[in-house]
Scaffold this motif. Structure first.
Motif, short mmCIF file in Angstrom:
data_model
loop_
_atom_site.label_atom_id
_atom_site.label_comp_id
_atom_site.label_asym_id
_atom_site.label_seq_id
_atom_site.Cartn_x
_atom_site.Cartn_y
_atom_site.Cartn_z
N ALA A 1 0.83 -1.21 0.00
CA ALA A 1 0.00 0.00 0.00
C ALA A 1 0.86 1.26 0.00
CB ALA A 1 -0.93 -0.01 1.21
N ILE A 2 2.05 1.19 0.61
CA ILE A 2 2.97 2.34 0.56
C ILE A 2 3.36 2.62 -0.88
CG2 ILE A 2 5.24 3.21 1.23
CD1 ILE A 2 5.03 1.53 3.77
N ALA A 3 3.78 1.58 -1.59
CA ALA A 3 4.20 1.75 -2.98
C ALA A 3 3.04 2.29 -3.83
CB ALA A 3 4.69 0.42 -3.54
N ASP A 4 1.84 1.77 -3.61
CA ASP A 4 0.68 2.23 -4.37
C ASP A 4 0.38 3.69 -4.08
OD1 ASP A 4 0.40 -0.28 -5.45
OD2 ASP A 4 -1.22 -0.90 -4.10
N PHE A 5 0.48 4.08 -2.81
CA PHE A 5 0.19 5.47 -2.45
C PHE A 5 1.21 6.41 -3.10
CE2 PHE A 5 0.97 9.06 0.49
CZ PHE A 5 -0.29 9.66 0.43
N ILE A 6 2.47 6.04 -3.06
CA ILE A 6 3.50 6.87 -3.67
C ILE A 6 3.24 7.06 -5.16
CG2 ILE A 6 5.96 6.93 -4.29
CD1 ILE A 6 6.49 5.53 -1.57
N ASP A 7 2.92 5.98 -5.83
CA ASP A 7 2.67 6.07 -7.27
C ASP A 7 1.39 6.85 -7.58
OD1 ASP A 7 4.98 4.74 -7.91
OD2 ASP A 7 4.04 2.78 -8.11
N THR A 8 0.39 6.71 -6.72
CA THR A 8 -0.86 7.46 -6.92
C THR A 8 -0.62 8.96 -6.81
OG1 THR A 8 -2.23 5.63 -6.10
CG2 THR A 8 -3.18 7.86 -6.02
N ILE A 9 0.09 9.38 -5.78
CA ILE A 9 0.37 10.80 -5.61
C ILE A 9 1.29 11.31 -6.71
CG2 ILE A 9 1.41 12.54 -4.10
CD1 ILE A 9 -1.26 11.49 -3.10
N SER A 10 2.27 10.51 -7.08
CA SER A 10 3.19 10.91 -8.15
C SER A 10 2.44 11.15 -9.45
CB SER A 10 4.27 9.84 -8.34
OG SER A 10 5.09 9.74 -7.20
N ALA A 11 1.53 10.24 -9.77
CA ALA A 11 0.75 10.40 -11.00
C ALA A 11 -0.16 11.62 -10.92
CB ALA A 11 -0.08 9.14 -11.24
N ALA A 12 -0.77 11.84 -9.76
CA ALA A 12 -1.68 12.98 -9.61
C ALA A 12 -0.94 14.31 -9.74
CB ALA A 12 -2.38 12.90 -8.25
N ALA A 13 0.33 14.32 -9.34
CA ALA A 13 1.11 15.56 -9.35
C ALA A 13 1.89 15.77 -10.64
CB ALA A 13 2.08 15.57 -8.17
N GLU A 14 1.90 14.79 -11.53
CA GLU A 14 2.83 14.86 -12.67
C GLU A 14 2.55 16.03 -13.59
OE1 GLU A 14 4.91 12.19 -16.15
OE2 GLU A 14 3.50 11.26 -14.77
N ALA A 15 1.31 16.22 -14.00
CA ALA A 15 1.01 17.30 -14.95
C ALA A 15 1.38 18.65 -14.35
CB ALA A 15 -0.47 17.26 -15.33
N SER A 16 0.99 18.87 -13.09
CA SER A 16 1.33 20.12 -12.43
C SER A 16 2.83 20.29 -12.29
CB SER A 16 0.66 20.17 -11.06
OG SER A 16 1.06 21.31 -10.34
N ALA A 17 3.51 19.20 -11.94
CA ALA A 17 4.96 19.26 -11.75
C ALA A 17 5.68 19.59 -13.05
CB ALA A 17 5.46 17.95 -11.18
#
Length: 635
Positions: free
Chosen positions: A265-281
């Motif tokens: 679940a840690i790995a999934d959470f990290i990837d979820t947030i990373s994907a959500a922030a990618e366009a903005s980043a």
């Protein structure tokens, strides 16, 4: 009988430490010996007695090893840490104590006592008490080894202070007080240390790219290469301990007692947030890269991202950090924070003269805290806020005493490294954040059971109250109470609005940076890379928009690998909850004590007496949701 704060020594710190540390461990041993021969009805009370004494010993050891200026005291405190950890390991492997706790009639207990029993038995099982003698002996060896390794990793960072000598001309762009505090030597060079008040302003304001790169290279090599061997041994020991106890690896073992529940679940959470922030980043990165290109720089990396982030804030949003910092005199910020949190939470902070309170260093200020309405004592705080040699070099709240109702007042210590004069606004935000932990420790200290005292919720909720308090450091009405220039003029509301707009820029980039830190902590523990530098570089490539510098080894100075282990994700997990908590407040009236008081009583005062999700639901009137965080991230 009124409770009194812990009396600290006037001079003989080693003698006091010996009395407070081993003395309290002896109290714990006596309580456990009595527990083993007592009737089941008395077992939990004796367990609580032992837990209080054990934590008293560990608290002073952890604090003094991090803040005391004398090497001999630090050494004695570190030795006590080892002794206290060894005692805890032996305790949780003691089959007689485990059997005594199992004899307690769970059905006869009230909700609080039942929760204490359940948590204690879980801790025993997680320690391997129900395994065979060979496994228990190996667990004991690994726990002792890990104590030594964690100490070594942190010590190497704490004692690894370095300096970079750069031309005095590289101070162009730095504030006047910074320049004056860095005189040139006979060769025309100035020394920039790895202390935060030195290195961060330099990387932000210096207009000399070569000097910035040199300073950043030194900073991101803190504790390297000495920590390479320590890190490898620490990761290996944690993995062996987890697998010995039947877990796939350390992240699963560590996550079992957190809100997130599992390593996957840690790995999934990290990837979820990373994907959500990618366009903005990527939008943020493009803006920085365009500005850097105007200066002939082709890459956004660890030496220049702060510099161009600051330039964008100045040029696009009209926020000049030099203009902003003149409103944040340290003394005014310090006093303003106490005024604001006092108003919000109904508290009074009464200064205690240093000769009365006695502390480990003249920089430390002490306050007794009480409820403003009736004067009832809450606890005592010590603020140790400026850098010095051998001191812990990040920002954190340390426990000195855990609060137990009718037995001992809670005491907490804020340990930070802020400049003595004018502060950057980011330092103000950090101060609010860390003070949130301190308030949580005090207000949550009115517990009968040690297990629930203070900041005793699941670890991945711990940051949420502090992240929530950061919001007050961005509010114009709040800031104008203390943010005034040398002539007493308050910070203009229009400037605060521009600061808020500028802060919105870059949040995607910063979210990705946080996810890089989180995945490094998780993956290093999950995979234990033979070549940590290569593994770090791969993670930079995948998660961070900011490039590393050649020849640097950030992980060696990443102190959270020692303390947070694989769970650095908790900062972002907590932020999701903090944004939802903040949605209950009126953003146009953040100084209203009504909602703050309800939040205090629902979330902070209970300490760890309930699951974090239940505390949040009690305050919000519903389970926490992600919508507020997603709205903030994508706005």
């Amino acid at each position: 009988m009124a409770l009194t704060p812990l009396e600290l020594p006037a001079d003989d710190w080693i003698g006091w430490l010996d009395e407070r540390g081993p003395g309290q461990l002896d109290v714990a041993r006596a309580a456990i010996a009595e527990l083993k021969r007592s009737d089941p009805e008395r077992v939990l009370a004796l367990w609580n007695d032992a837990a209080i004494a054990r934590r008293n010993a560990g608290a002073v050891a952890g604090l003094l090893s991090s803040v005391h200026p004398e090497a001999a005291v630090i050494e004695a405190a570190e030795a006590l840490e080892v002794e206290a950890d060894r005692y805890s390991t032996d305790l949780y492997l003691d089959t007689d104590v485990y059997a005594a706790l199992n004899r307690v009639d769970r059905d006869s207990l009230d909700a609080g006592a039942g929760r204490v029993l359940d948590k204690a038995l879980q801790s025993f099982r997680r320690s391997g008490v129900d395994r065979d003698e060979e496994v228990r002996n190996r667990v004991r060896e690994l726990e002792e080894r890990l104590t030594e390794l964690v100490q070594a990793f942190s010590r190497n960072i704490r004692d690894g202070r370095r300096e970079t000598r750069v031309p005095a001309s590289a101070l162009a762009g730095l504030p006047t007080d910074y320049v004056e505090s860095h005189p040139a030597d006979a060769d025309g060079l100035v020394a920039v240390s790895t202390d935060y008040p030195d290195v961060l302003p330099f990387l932000t304001f210096s207009t000399d790219p070569d000097a910035r790169r040199a300073v950043a290279t030194t900073f991101f090599n803190l504790a390297w290469p000495v920590n390479d061997e320590v890190l490898a041994a620490m990761l290996a020991a944690r993995h062996e301990l987890a697998t010995l106890l039947g877990y796939p690896g350390w992240p699963d073992y560590d996550a079992e007692v957190k809100m997130i529940g599992s390593g996957a679940a840690i790995a999934d959470f990290i990837d979820t947030i990373s994907a959500a922030a990618e366009a903005s980043a990527r939008r943020d990165l493009a803006v920085l890269a365009e500005r850097a290109a105007a200066d002939g720089e082709t890459v956004i990396d660890l030496s220049n991202w702060r510099h161009y982030y600051e330039l964008i804030k100045r040029e696009r949003f009209g926020v000049d950090a030099h203009e902003v910092r003149r409103y944040f005199d340290f003394g005014k910020v310090h006093d303003g924070l106490l005024t604001i949190t006092g108003r919000l939470f109904g508290l009074r902070f009464t200064p205690v003269e240093q000769g009365v309170a006695r502390t480990w260093h003249p920089d430390v200020t002490t306050f007794d805290v009480s409820y403003a309405a009736d004067g009832a004592p809450v606890g005592r705080i010590h603020l140790d806020l400026h850098p010095r040699e051998r001191k812990y070099n990040h920002a954190a709240q340390f426990e000195l005493v855990a609060g137990i109702v009718e037995r001992q007042l809670p005491e907490g210590v804020l340990v930070c490294n802020f400049p003595r004069g004018l502060m950057e606004h980011r330092d103000v935000v950090t101060l609010f954040h860390e003070f949130g932990h301190l308030i949580h420790h005090l207000l949550g200290g009115g517990q009968r059971w040690l297990r629930f005292s203070g900041v005793a919720t699941e670890w991945d909720f711990v940051e949420a109250p502090s992240q929530l308090l950061e919001e007050w450091a961005w509010d114009a009405e709040v800031l104008r109470l203390f943010a005034t220039d040398a002539e007493g003029a308050p910070i203009p509301e229009a400037l605060v609005q521009r600061m808020r707009a500028a802060d919105e820029f870059g949040k995607g980039l910063l979210a990705r940076t946080q996810m890089f830190y989180a995945t490094l902590a998780h993956r290093f523990h999950a995979e234990r890379p033979a070549d940590p530098t290569a593994a770090m570089l791969d993670l930079y490539e995948t998660y961070s928009m900011v490039k590393p510098l050649a020849g640097t080894h950030f992980y060696a100075g990443f102190g959270h690998l020692a303390g947070y282990t694989s769970a650095y994700y908790t900062y972002m997990w907590s932020l999701v909850i903090a944004k939802d908590l903040f949605s209950a407040f009126d953003p146009d009236n953040l100084l209203d004590p009504t909602m703050a008081g309800r939040y205090r009583d629902a979330v902070l005062v209970p300490g760890g007496s309930a699951d974090a999700a239940d505390l949040v639901e009690d305050f919000l009137g519903r389970p926490y949701r992600t919508e507020a965080f997603e709205r903030w991230l994508n706005s």
